[in-house]
Design an enzyme around this catalytic site. Structure first.
Site, short mmCIF file in Angstrom:
data_model
loop_
_atom_site.label_atom_id
_atom_site.label_comp_id
_atom_site.label_asym_id
_atom_site.label_seq_id
_atom_site.Cartn_x
_atom_site.Cartn_y
_atom_site.Cartn_z
NE ARG A 4 -4.01 -1.96 0.33
CZ ARG A 4 -4.03 -3.07 -0.38
NH1 ARG A 4 -3.07 -3.29 -1.26
NH2 ARG A 4 -4.99 -3.95 -0.24
CB THR A 5 0.30 4.61 -1.46
OG1 THR A 5 0.12 4.03 -2.75
CG2 THR A 5 1.10 5.89 -1.60
CD GLN A 6 2.02 2.65 4.61
OE1 GLN A 6 1.93 3.38 5.58
NE2 GLN A 6 1.07 1.79 4.27
CB THR A 7 5.67 8.11 1.00
OG1 THR A 7 6.19 7.61 2.23
CG2 THR A 7 6.18 9.53 0.78
#
Length: 232
Positions: free
Chosen positions: A9-12
């Site tokens: 998943r996109t964390q940044t």
């Protein structure tokens, strides 16, 4: 034993969109956003659509991470498909969709895996206009005019000054264009390619992208460092 690769998943935020502006007007909802997609501080993409229809009665606009917005669109497509499968002559309105998005965003926040977007949801159903927003940690509210991103600081004063509930379509478009022009002048992640959508009782209209008329001959634009010699 073979290892199972977990989904990532996109964390940044990587590719992000800037402000969305939406207002209620006499006959429905107007929403506008530019079509820029920034890779960090680089304006990498210039044709990113950040306004989409949701079912029969709603439109959504998104600021923030583009890939997370695509994931949200997948959620909404499944929601609308499931609703249509009931075939009960009823359909989800903007208030129901906004409540659903609020729960989704808050749920992902509680998992420490937020969807990094601010979402504007507007629509008309049974003659009632609805306009709401929810951010990446699930905070939501309704209002007569809504902005996200840098628009909260630069466009909101214009809306508070000039908005009224009997705005015509032409007046609403003019007000949104004024706000988008202000953002274009001051937001480095904005691009002069505007997408606008209208929702009324008759349905949604997505207008073709277009550019705003601008004026760059102001002295502050020609010499932005005047009076600041020696500073950073």
């Amino acid at each position: 034993m073979d290892s199972v690769t977990e989904s990532q998943r996109t964390q940044t935020p990587y590719v992000t969109g800037s402000s969305v502006i939406a207002i209620k007007y006499k006959d429905g909802i107007l929403m506008a956003a530019d079509m820029g997609g920034s890779y960090g501080s680089t304006l990498r993409y210039k044709s990113v659509e950040r306004l989409k229809t949701v079912g029969k009665h709603s439109i959504i606009g998104a600021s923030g991470e583009i890939s997370d917005f695509q994931e949200i669109q997948r959620y909404l497509n499944e929601l609308i498909l499931n609703d249509n499968m009931w075939d009960d002559a009823n359909s989800l309105g903007p208030k129901e969709v906004h409540n659903y998005l609020t729960r989704v965003m808050y749920n992902r926040r509680n998992k420490f895996d937020p969807l990094l977007n601010s979402l504007v949801l507007g629509g008309v159903k049974n003659g009632r206009k609805y306009l709401g927003v929810v951010n990446n940690i699930g905070i939501s509210f309704e209002d007569n005019h809504i902005t996200t991103g840098l628009g909260n600081h630069l466009a909101m004063p214009e809306l508070r000054k000039e908005w009224h509930e009997n705005l015509s379509f032409e007046e609403g478009v003019k007000l949104l264009e004024k706000c988008m022009r202000t953002l274009l002048y001051r937001d480095r992640t904005a691009v002069n390619k505007i997408q606008m959508a209208r929702m009324t009782e008759e349905g949604v209209t997505m207008f073709p992208p277009y550019s705003l008329t601008t004026y760059w001959e102001l002295s502050a634009f020609k010499n932005p460092s005047a009076g600041a010699e020696g500073s950073w």
